[in-house]
Design a protein around this motif. Structure first.
Motif, PDB file in Angstrom:
ATOM      1  N   VAL A 168       0.825  -1.209   0.000  1.00  0.00           N
ATOM      2  CA  VAL A 168       0.000   0.000   0.000  1.00  0.00           C
ATOM      3  C   VAL A 168       0.860   1.260   0.000  1.00  0.00           C
ATOM      4  N   PHE A 169       1.790   1.354   0.939  1.00  0.00           N
ATOM      5  CA  PHE A 169       2.629   2.556   1.007  1.00  0.00           C
ATOM      6  C   PHE A 169       3.556   2.638  -0.201  1.00  0.00           C
ATOM      7  N   ARG A 170       4.128   1.505  -0.573  1.00  0.00           N
ATOM      8  CA  ARG A 170       5.072   1.490  -1.693  1.00  0.00           C
ATOM      9  C   ARG A 170       4.402   1.986  -2.977  1.00  0.00           C
ATOM     10  N   ASP A 171       3.208   1.473  -3.266  1.00  0.00           N
ATOM     11  CA  ASP A 171       2.539   1.825  -4.517  1.00  0.00           C
ATOM     12  C   ASP A 171       2.003   3.258  -4.507  1.00  0.00           C
ATOM     13  N   ASN A 172       1.469   3.684  -3.362  1.00  0.00           N
ATOM     14  CA  ASN A 172       0.832   5.001  -3.292  1.00  0.00           C
ATOM     15  C   ASN A 172       1.797   6.150  -3.043  1.00  0.00           C
ATOM     16  N   HIS A 173       2.966   5.857  -2.527  1.00  0.00           N
ATOM     17  CA  HIS A 173       3.901   6.934  -2.190  1.00  0.00           C
ATOM     18  C   HIS A 173       5.279   6.733  -2.838  1.00  0.00           C
ATOM     19  N   THR A 174       5.942   5.628  -2.483  1.00  0.00           N
ATOM     20  CA  THR A 174       7.310   5.431  -2.957  1.00  0.00           C
ATOM     21  C   THR A 174       7.380   5.336  -4.473  1.00  0.00           C
ATOM     22  N   LYS A 175       6.652   4.390  -5.047  1.00  0.00           N
ATOM     23  CA  LYS A 175       6.715   4.219  -6.501  1.00  0.00           C
ATOM     24  C   LYS A 175       6.088   5.400  -7.226  1.00  0.00           C
ATOM     25  N   ARG A 176       5.097   5.985  -6.636  1.00  0.00           N
ATOM     26  CA  ARG A 176       4.489   7.173  -7.258  1.00  0.00           C
ATOM     27  C   ARG A 176       5.526   8.270  -7.447  1.00  0.00           C
ATOM     28  N   ALA A 177       6.344   8.513  -6.435  1.00  0.00           N
ATOM     29  CA  ALA A 177       7.397   9.532  -6.535  1.00  0.00           C
ATOM     30  C   ALA A 177       8.485   9.104  -7.514  1.00  0.00           C
ATOM     31  N   GLU A 178       8.853   7.825  -7.478  1.00  0.00           N
ATOM     32  CA  GLU A 178       9.911   7.327  -8.366  1.00  0.00           C
ATOM     33  C   GLU A 178       9.499   7.401  -9.833  1.00  0.00           C
ATOM     34  N   TYR A 179       8.288   6.955 -10.128  1.00  0.00           N
ATOM     35  CA  TYR A 179       7.832   6.965 -11.519  1.00  0.00           C
ATOM     36  C   TYR A 179       7.690   8.396 -12.044  1.00  0.00           C
ATOM     37  N   ALA A 180       7.248   9.304 -11.195  1.00  0.00           N
ATOM     38  CA  ALA A 180       7.145  10.708 -11.611  1.00  0.00           C
ATOM     39  C   ALA A 180       8.522  11.267 -11.940  1.00  0.00           C
ATOM     40  N   ALA A 181       9.492  11.007 -11.064  1.00  0.00           N
ATOM     41  CA  ALA A 181      10.848  11.514 -11.281  1.00  0.00           C
ATOM     42  C   ALA A 181      11.474  10.908 -12.540  1.00  0.00           C
ATOM     43  N   PHE A 182      11.088   9.680 -12.873  1.00  0.00           N
ATOM     44  CA  PHE A 182      11.643   8.996 -14.040  1.00  0.00           C
ATOM     45  C   PHE A 182      10.982   9.450 -15.341  1.00  0.00           C
ATOM     46  N   GLY A 183       9.810  10.068 -15.226  1.00  0.00           N
ATOM     47  CA  GLY A 183       9.136  10.585 -16.406  1.00  0.00           C
ATOM     48  C   GLY A 183       8.063   9.688 -16.981  1.00  0.00           C
ATOM     49  N   VAL A 184       7.484   8.809 -16.162  1.00  0.00           N
ATOM     50  CA  VAL A 184       6.384   7.958 -16.612  1.00  0.00           C
ATOM     51  C   VAL A 184       5.132   8.826 -16.719  1.00  0.00           C
ATOM     52  N   ARG A 185       4.590   8.954 -17.921  1.00  0.00           N
ATOM     53  CA  ARG A 185       3.537   9.934 -18.171  1.00  0.00           C
ATOM     54  C   ARG A 185       2.227   9.605 -17.467  1.00  0.00           C
ATOM     55  N   SER A 186       1.910   8.321 -17.347  1.00  0.00           N
ATOM     56  CA  SER A 186       0.644   7.926 -16.738  1.00  0.00           C
ATOM     57  C   SER A 186       0.893   6.792 -15.752  1.00  0.00           C
ATOM     58  N   TYR A 187       0.209   6.853 -14.603  1.00  0.00           N
ATOM     59  CA  TYR A 187       0.377   5.857 -13.555  1.00  0.00           C
ATOM     60  C   TYR A 187      -1.001   5.466 -13.043  1.00  0.00           C
ATOM     61  N   TRP A 188      -1.287   4.160 -13.067  1.00  0.00           N
ATOM     62  CA  TRP A 188      -2.546   3.650 -12.537  1.00  0.00           C
ATOM     63  C   TRP A 188      -2.263   2.836 -11.284  1.00  0.00           C
ATOM     64  N   ILE A 189      -3.070   3.050 -10.268  1.00  0.00           N
ATOM     65  CA  ILE A 189      -3.048   2.223  -9.065  1.00  0.00           C
ATOM     66  C   ILE A 189      -4.385   1.506  -8.978  1.00  0.00           C
ATOM     67  N   ILE A 190      -4.345   0.184  -8.958  1.00  0.00           N
ATOM     68  CA  ILE A 190      -5.562  -0.617  -8.926  1.00  0.00           C
ATOM     69  C   ILE A 190      -5.664  -1.313  -7.576  1.00  0.00           C
ATOM     70  N   ASN A 191      -6.814  -1.139  -6.934  1.00  0.00           N
ATOM     71  CA  ASN A 191      -7.081  -1.805  -5.660  1.00  0.00           C
ATOM     72  C   ASN A 191      -8.060  -2.942  -5.926  1.00  0.00           C
ATOM     73  N   PRO A 192      -7.597  -4.198  -5.854  1.00  0.00           N
ATOM     74  CA  PRO A 192      -8.438  -5.331  -6.253  1.00  0.00           C
ATOM     75  C   PRO A 192      -9.350  -5.836  -5.142  1.00  0.00           C
ATOM     76  N   LEU A 193     -10.151  -4.952  -4.563  1.00  0.00           N
ATOM     77  CA  LEU A 193     -11.069  -5.392  -3.520  1.00  0.00           C
ATOM     78  C   LEU A 193     -12.154  -6.273  -4.132  1.00  0.00           C
ATOM     79  N   PRO A 194     -12.396  -7.443  -3.575  1.00  0.00           N
ATOM     80  CA  PRO A 194     -13.383  -8.345  -4.178  1.00  0.00           C
ATOM     81  C   PRO A 194     -14.776  -7.728  -4.259  1.00  0.00           C
ATOM     82  N   ASP A 195     -15.149  -6.879  -3.277  1.00  0.00           N
ATOM     83  CA  ASP A 195     -16.498  -6.319  -3.266  1.00  0.00           C
ATOM     84  C   ASP A 195     -16.618  -5.019  -4.059  1.00  0.00           C
TER      85      ASP A 195
END
Length: 205
Positions: free
Chosen positions: A115-142
């Motif tokens: 949760v923290f890695r995807d929403n904060h750490t990787k979000r900052a890393e991908y932005a700094a690297f220049g990834v134009r679009s970033y999707w975060i998917i939460n696979p809640l069954p309901d």
């Protein structure tokens, strides 16, 4: 006589060291030359990955490559290495080694330990690297959900959210629409993942 102990600096790992990691289903990434290890994905994570990859491949123009788990070097020295759950590239694949250019889209599927890695750490890393679009998917069954971010002035701005049976629609990296519910639900997901057709019924297979 005084004996002085000199600290030996810790050696920073590179992607070359990853060749010696065990083939145990876990994901081995590098952050500043240190291992960042994730457990093997659970079935619901794998289902989302498989279904989304299938759908994006079916919708992608020929010039795009939709890849599951591609290795990406975020630094030229190979000390910062990430493996997004899914990524889309609009360039030639590397002749050898890993990608060294940003994908146009990176997707991470949230698990309890990421949760923290995807929403904060990787979000900052991908932005700094220049990834134009970033999707975060939460696979809640309901009520599965997706949040879409786009890069603006070096930072990600949230542009879209969709949950459950809502239709997620975007034009980056290419026009595509899908229903988060059908990333996780049992039933005819291939028929329904694209959402209702313009005629009002489900998309035909």
């Amino acid at each position: 006589m005084t004996i002085r102990h000199t600290e030996v600096p810790e050696r920073r790992l590179t992607v070359d060291d990853l060749e010696n990691t065990p083939d145990d289903g876990r994901r081995y990434e590098l952050v500043d030359g240190r291992l960042d290890v994730s457990p093997a994905p659970k079935p619901i994570h794998t289902d989302v990955d498989t279904r989304l990859t299938y759908h994006l491949v079916s919708e992608a123009p020929e010039e795009f490559a939709v890849l599951t788990g591609p290795g990406v070097n975020l630094r030229p020295d190979g000390t910062h290495h990430r493996i997004p759950d899914l990524a889309v590239f609009d360039c030639e694949r590397p002749g050898q080694g890993y990608y060294t250019v940003p994908p146009v889209l990176a997707v991470e599927i949230v698990s309890p330990e990421s949760v923290f890695r995807d929403n904060h750490t990787k979000r900052a890393e991908y932005a700094a690297f220049g990834v134009r679009s970033y999707w975060i998917i939460n696979p809640l069954p309901d009520k599965a959900g997706i949040v879409e971010f786009r890069l603006e002035d070096g930072q990600y701005r949230e542009v879209t959210q969709a949950y459950g049976e809502e239709v997620f629609e975007t034009d980056l990296p290419f026009p595509v629409r899908f229903v988060p519910h059908w990333l996780v639900a049992s039933g005819p997901w291939r028929k329904n993942i694209g959402g209702p057709s313009e005629e009002g019924g489900a998309d035909a297979e």
